[in-house]
Design a protein around this motif. Structure first.
Motif, PDB file in Angstrom:
ATOM      1  N   HIS A   1       0.857  -1.198   0.000  1.00 29.87           N
ATOM      2  CA  HIS A   1       0.000   0.000   0.000  1.00 29.87           C
ATOM      3  C   HIS A   1       0.890   1.244   0.000  1.00 29.87           C
ATOM      4  O   HIS A   1       1.477   1.600   1.025  1.00 29.87           O
ATOM      5  CB  HIS A   1      -0.899  -0.010   1.246  1.00 29.87           C
ATOM      6  CG  HIS A   1      -1.851   1.146   1.344  1.00 29.87           C
ATOM      7  ND1 HIS A   1      -3.198   0.981   1.641  1.00 29.87           N
ATOM      8  CD2 HIS A   1      -1.675   2.483   1.208  1.00 29.87           C
ATOM      9  CE1 HIS A   1      -3.802   2.155   1.686  1.00 29.87           C
ATOM     10  NE2 HIS A   1      -2.887   3.088   1.423  1.00 29.87           N
TER      11      HIS A   1
ATOM     12  N   HIS B   1       1.415   5.422  -1.949  1.00 28.22           N
ATOM     13  CA  HIS B   1       1.027   6.512  -2.863  1.00 28.22           C
ATOM     14  C   HIS B   1       2.343   7.169  -3.299  1.00 28.22           C
ATOM     15  O   HIS B   1       2.525   8.374  -3.145  1.00 28.22           O
ATOM     16  CB  HIS B   1       0.154   7.537  -2.148  1.00 28.22           C
ATOM     17  CG  HIS B   1      -1.038   6.970  -1.425  1.00 28.22           C
ATOM     18  ND1 HIS B   1      -2.330   7.163  -1.864  1.00 28.22           N
ATOM     19  CD2 HIS B   1      -1.150   6.245  -0.294  1.00 28.22           C
ATOM     20  CE1 HIS B   1      -3.185   6.575  -1.014  1.00 28.22           C
ATOM     21  NE2 HIS B   1      -2.491   6.012  -0.061  1.00 28.22           N
TER      22      HIS B   1
ATOM     23  N   LYS C   1      -0.593   3.623  -5.892  1.00 24.43           N
ATOM     24  CA  LYS C   1      -1.947   4.072  -6.226  1.00 24.43           C
ATOM     25  C   LYS C   1      -1.931   5.377  -7.027  1.00 24.43           C
ATOM     26  O   LYS C   1      -1.032   6.189  -6.847  1.00 24.43           O
ATOM     27  CB  LYS C   1      -2.732   4.343  -4.934  1.00 24.43           C
ATOM     28  CG  LYS C   1      -2.865   3.118  -4.071  1.00 24.43           C
ATOM     29  CD  LYS C   1      -3.470   3.460  -2.724  1.00 24.43           C
ATOM     30  CE  LYS C   1      -3.337   2.317  -1.731  1.00 24.43           C
ATOM     31  NZ  LYS C   1      -3.980   1.079  -2.147  1.00 24.43           N
TER      32      LYS C   1
ATOM     33  N   HIS D   1      -9.303   1.633   1.135  1.00 19.49           N
ATOM     34  CA  HIS D   1      -8.995   2.333   2.382  1.00 19.49           C
ATOM     35  C   HIS D   1     -10.237   2.234   3.280  1.00 19.49           C
ATOM     36  O   HIS D   1     -11.323   2.664   2.873  1.00 19.49           O
ATOM     37  CB  HIS D   1      -8.740   3.816   2.115  1.00 19.49           C
ATOM     38  CG  HIS D   1      -7.424   4.107   1.463  1.00 19.49           C
ATOM     39  ND1 HIS D   1      -7.144   3.780   0.172  1.00 19.49           N
ATOM     40  CD2 HIS D   1      -6.322   4.738   1.953  1.00 19.49           C
ATOM     41  CE1 HIS D   1      -5.910   4.192  -0.112  1.00 19.49           C
ATOM     42  NE2 HIS D   1      -5.391   4.773   0.955  1.00 19.49           N
TER      43      HIS D   1
ATOM     44  N   HIS E   1      -5.749   0.167   6.503  1.00 23.03           N
ATOM     45  CA  HIS E   1      -5.730   1.201   7.561  1.00 23.03           C
ATOM     46  C   HIS E   1      -6.180   0.551   8.866  1.00 23.03           C
ATOM     47  O   HIS E   1      -5.382   0.209   9.689  1.00 23.03           O
ATOM     48  CB  HIS E   1      -6.630   2.427   7.278  1.00 23.03           C
ATOM     49  CG  HIS E   1      -5.878   3.541   6.649  1.00 23.03           C
ATOM     50  ND1 HIS E   1      -4.824   4.173   7.270  1.00 23.03           N
ATOM     51  CD2 HIS E   1      -6.024   4.160   5.448  1.00 23.03           C
ATOM     52  CE1 HIS E   1      -4.351   5.115   6.475  1.00 23.03           C
ATOM     53  NE2 HIS E   1      -5.048   5.125   5.355  1.00 23.03           N
TER      54      HIS E   1
ATOM     55  N   ASP F   1       2.095   2.772   3.458  1.00 23.12           N
ATOM     56  CA  ASP F   1       1.229   3.918   3.145  1.00 23.12           C
ATOM     57  C   ASP F   1       2.043   5.143   2.730  1.00 23.12           C
ATOM     58  O   ASP F   1       1.587   6.277   2.899  1.00 23.12           O
ATOM     59  CB  ASP F   1       0.319   4.277   4.338  1.00 23.12           C
ATOM     60  CG  ASP F   1      -0.853   5.157   3.928  1.00 23.12           C
ATOM     61  OD1 ASP F   1      -1.169   5.185   2.724  1.00 23.12           O
ATOM     62  OD2 ASP F   1      -1.447   5.817   4.800  1.00 23.12           O
TER      63      ASP F   1
HETATM   64 ZN   LIG Z   1      -3.337   5.057   1.527  1.00 26.94          ZN
END
Ligand SMILES: [Zn+2]
Ligand SMILES: N=CN[C@@H](CCC(=O)O)C(=O)O
Length: 412
Positions: free
Chosen positions: A79, A81, A148, A249, A272, A323
């Motif tokens: 996961h 970004h 993502k 999420h 999360h 994350d």
């Molecule tokens: Zn995220």
């Protein structure tokens, strides 16, 4: 091409017999290992391994003496970004002064701030910066990653992000999976007409994303103030029609129903999970969705941590991911993440390592390829610096345990 690694102090996460896809509950406390071991790599894949008292007699093209070092499967970060245009350190300072993450978002900061910066950014520059970040996390032990979109929030900018992710994939540095996250926040221009934005995602973006093969998964930020359970259901149903499986999420800020809707729609993972109680645990027990915890984001935002112990004690698997993003977690360092999981979530080092190897691989549907030391799997491996055992990795926080990385069988 053959590479023989010898004198490995501990070879962790060894697997013989049938391929395991996940490790759950009490089994997470166990990290199968061989002491004083060798490992043979052939043509980029793990060929075989064993104890040094039965080391094969062969002239490999390359020999590595790993005396005093550990060897593990590389971390799988399921996961991130990692593609973003600019850091958001001013919001970090605002939060220190007492403004919450949600307030910043309501005032047009947060994800919308990143979206404004990304829309104006040249695609080539976005790629160059993202590639640099990818190299940085690989040097810290990451051997497969998910990235993502979600800072585009419009057709062209979302496609730009996904093209950048595709180029990162095409470098073949490590396996990369892409998630389409246009449902990350409502863009300002759709604030008063949310239905129209959902329609835009479903009718315009999804067909193009799927048509150009730009994503492996569909994501949505199912959360109060962002995308409701009903919005999320609509998006996931549409995504399934295009063959995009959900990874969403869920339950970061509230008991939002995200876990239940994810399980209901056969999400590969729900990520999360700060807000998880009996209802959410029961939902997870009823399906095959991987609970993925992102404690480095909770650490950086100063919010409550995920109840990892409750989830593991309920017999479920737990995956940990970074994350990495410019707002709630500007770090993709999986080693620091494991320290946070141990000290704050009370996971043992063995549980944390299982969570970032085999369960990370499962959260990206890569269990046959990554996550354990098994014959035939991709040789993406960490050779650590000299150290006694794997407990030292999360203990030695702030330092990089990686001595050398092996990617696709090649010493980096
Ligand atoms: Zn995220
Ligand atoms: N929570 C939603 N999305 C990201 C944060 C994105 C951002 O703040 O830029 C996350 O996973 O934490």
């Amino acid at each position: 091409m053959q590479t023989l690694i010898t004198h490995i102090k501990h070879l962790y996460q060894v697997e013989t017999g049938a391929v395991k896809h996940t490790v759950a509950g009490a089994d997470m406390a166990h990290l199968p290992e061989l002491e004083n071991a060798w490992l043979l790599i052939e043509n980029g894949r793990i060929h075989s391994f064993g104890s040094m008292d039965q080391v094969p007699e062969l002239r490999a093209d390359e020999s590595i003496d790993a005396s005093g070092c550990l060897v593990l499967p590389a971390w799988v970060d399921s996961h991130t970004h990692l593609v973003f245009a600019a850091p958001r350190e001013e919001e970090f300072v605002d939060r220190i002064k007492g403004v919450s993450y949600e307030e910043i978002a309501r005032k047009g900061g947060g994800i919308l701030n990143s979206a404004r910066r990304l829309r104006d950014m040249d695609e080539e520059l976005l790629y160059e910066q993202s590639l640099q970040r990818l190299h940085q996390v690989v040097a810290q032990g990451t051997g497969a990653i998910e990235i993502k979109s979600g800072y585009g929030l419009g057709t062209e900018a979302e496609l730009k992000m996904l093209r950048v992710i595709r180029r990162l994939k095409e470098t073949n540095l490590i396996p990369v999976k892409a998630s389409f996250l246009a449902a990350h926040a409502y863009p300002v221009e759709y604030k008063e007409n949310k239905t129209a934005y959902i329609k835009l995602i479903i009718d315009e973006m999804l067909p193009r994303v799927a048509g150009e093969g730009l994503a492996d998964y569909m994501d949505a930020f199912c959360e109060e103030g962002f995308f409701s359970v009903a919005d999320t259901e609509q998006l996931l149903e549409a995504a399934w029609k295009y063959g995009l499986k959900p990874k969403i999420h869920a339950n970061q800020l509230h008991y939002s129903g995200g876990v239940e809707v994810g399980v209901k729609h056969n999400a590969v993972s729900v990520d999360h999970l700060e807000c998880v109680g009996d209802k959410e645990i029961a939902a997870l027990q009823s399906g095959n969705t991987m609970p993925t915890l992102l404690p480095a984001a909770a650490f950086f935002l100063g919010i409550q941590y995920q109840p990892a112990r409750r989830i593991i004690d309920a017999g479920l698997p737990v995956c940990l991911a970074s994350d990495y993003n410019p707002g709630s977690c500007p770090s993709g360092n999986m080693n620091l993440l494991m320290t946070i999981a141990c000290t704050q979530l009370k996971m043992t080092p063995a549980e944390a390592i299982n969570a970032v190897t085999l369960n990370g691989a499962a959260a990206l549907e890569l269990s046959t390829e990554m996550g354990t030391i098994a014959a035939g799997k991709r040789a993406n491996l960490i050779i650590t610096r000299p150290m006694n055992n794997a407990n030292f990795i999360p203990y030695d926080f702030g330092n990089n345990p990686v001595g050398r990385m092996i990617l696709n069988g090649k010493l980096m």
